[in-house]
Design a protein around this motif. Structure first.
Motif, PDB file in Angstrom:
ATOM      1  N   LEU A 187      30.924 -14.419   4.631  1.00 51.66           N
ATOM      2  CA  LEU A 187      32.015 -14.100   5.553  1.00 51.66           C
ATOM      3  C   LEU A 187      33.267 -13.727   4.767  1.00 51.66           C
TER       4      LEU A 187
ATOM      5  N   ILE B 225      35.341 -10.154   5.012  1.00 54.55           N
ATOM      6  CA  ILE B 225      36.765 -10.089   5.365  1.00 54.55           C
ATOM      7  C   ILE B 225      37.556  -9.333   4.304  1.00 54.55           C
TER       8      ILE B 225
ATOM      9  N   LYS C  45      38.475  -5.485  13.132  1.00 52.63           N
ATOM     10  CA  LYS C  45      38.455  -6.840  13.674  1.00 52.63           C
ATOM     11  C   LYS C  45      37.008  -7.323  13.686  1.00 52.63           C
ATOM     12  N   LEU C  46      36.815  -8.644  13.660  1.00 51.98           N
ATOM     13  CA  LEU C  46      35.467  -9.200  13.635  1.00 51.98           C
ATOM     14  C   LEU C  46      35.218 -10.153  14.786  1.00 51.98           C
ATOM     15  N   ASN C  47      34.000 -10.116  15.291  1.00 51.92           N
ATOM     16  CA  ASN C  47      33.491 -11.110  16.217  1.00 51.92           C
ATOM     17  C   ASN C  47      32.591 -12.007  15.366  1.00 51.92           C
ATOM     18  N   ILE C  48      33.055 -13.213  15.083  1.00 56.10           N
ATOM     19  CA  ILE C  48      32.325 -14.143  14.228  1.00 56.10           C
ATOM     20  C   ILE C  48      31.594 -15.133  15.131  1.00 56.10           C
TER      21      ILE C  48
ATOM     22  N   ILE D 212      38.879 -18.217   7.662  1.00 56.27           N
ATOM     23  CA  ILE D 212      39.790 -17.425   8.496  1.00 56.27           C
ATOM     24  C   ILE D 212      41.238 -17.699   8.101  1.00 56.27           C
TER      25      ILE D 212
ATOM     26  N   PHE E  15      43.412 -14.369   8.776  1.00 56.27           N
ATOM     27  CA  PHE E  15      42.606 -13.485   9.611  1.00 56.27           C
ATOM     28  C   PHE E  15      42.643 -13.881  11.094  1.00 56.27           C
TER      29      PHE E  15
ATOM     30  N   ARG F  65      42.843 -11.181  13.707  1.00 55.22           N
ATOM     31  CA  ARG F  65      41.894 -10.072  13.592  1.00 55.22           C
ATOM     32  C   ARG F  65      40.463 -10.486  13.880  1.00 55.22           C
ATOM     33  N   CYS F  66      40.305 -11.640  14.541  1.00 56.96           N
ATOM     34  CA  CYS F  66      38.939 -12.074  14.823  1.00 56.96           C
ATOM     35  C   CYS F  66      38.880 -12.855  16.130  1.00 56.96           C
TER      36      CYS F  66
ATOM     37  N   VAL G 280      36.141 -16.022  17.391  1.00 53.45           N
ATOM     38  CA  VAL G 280      34.993 -16.860  17.050  1.00 53.45           C
ATOM     39  C   VAL G 280      34.251 -17.139  18.349  1.00 53.45           C
TER      40      VAL G 280
END
Length: 174
Positions: A13, A17, A25-28, A47, A52, A55-56, A58
């Motif tokens: 991860l 990043i 952007k991330l979908n974690i 994160i 971050f 920008r994410c 969870v």
């Protein structure tokens, strides 16, 4: 599965990043099975260390994971992954993430009435991407982001598309 990638390691991860740049952007999603002690804390730590939070999101199908994320850092956006659309799930305090096959305009409107966002997964057909975008879903999860972007933008006339692109580029200083 190509031989070109033999021996290639799955990135961590933190590596992802650091690699993706400032606009992504991330979908974690945390897929927790109760054996990974400290997993949620480790994700939140990564994160935070990388600043971050904005920008994410969870996500998890385990509601206790989401509660733990919020306890550790209330600024991190969270989303509840549902396997079926049943009950008053849209009244919880998270983004709703659900299989696209359960989504219709009435569901989108109900989720939005509660001030929530609706994410759908996993959509890999252009016609379904267009249909879901027209319904007003907030996020489409796909294995083919180029196809999805093209399907969404194909809904617009040339003039609308130019206006959208002008707006996006002006936000990013281009």
């Amino acid at each position: 599965f190509s031989a070109d990638f033999a021996g290639e390691q799955v990135p961590t991860l933190e590596e992802v990043i650091k690699e993706i740049g400032p606009l992504v952007k991330l979908n974690i999603e945390i897929k927790y099975n109760k054996r990974e002690k400290g997993l949620t804390e480790a994700v939140v730590d990564i994160i935070e260390r990388n600043r971050f939070e904005d920008r994410c999101i969870v996500t998890s199908s385990d509601y206790s994971v989401l509660a733990e994320v919020k306890k550790l850092n209330s600024d991190i956006k969270t989303g509840y992954v549902l396997s079926a659309a049943y009950g008053a799930y849209y009244s919880i305090s998270y983004v709703i993430s659900i299989n696209y096959s359960f989504v219709n305009k009435a569901l989108v409107d109900s989720v939005h009435r509660y001030g929530k966002e609706l994410y759908v997964w996993t959509v890999n057909a252009p016609s379904i991407v267009k249909s879901l975008a027209n319904m007003g879903v907030d996020n489409i999860i796909t294995d083919n982001p180029v196809m999805a972007r093209e399907a969404v933008y194909s809904r617009y006339t040339g003039k609308e598309l130019i206006n959208i692109l002008d707006y996006v580029f002006s936000l990013n200083g281009y």
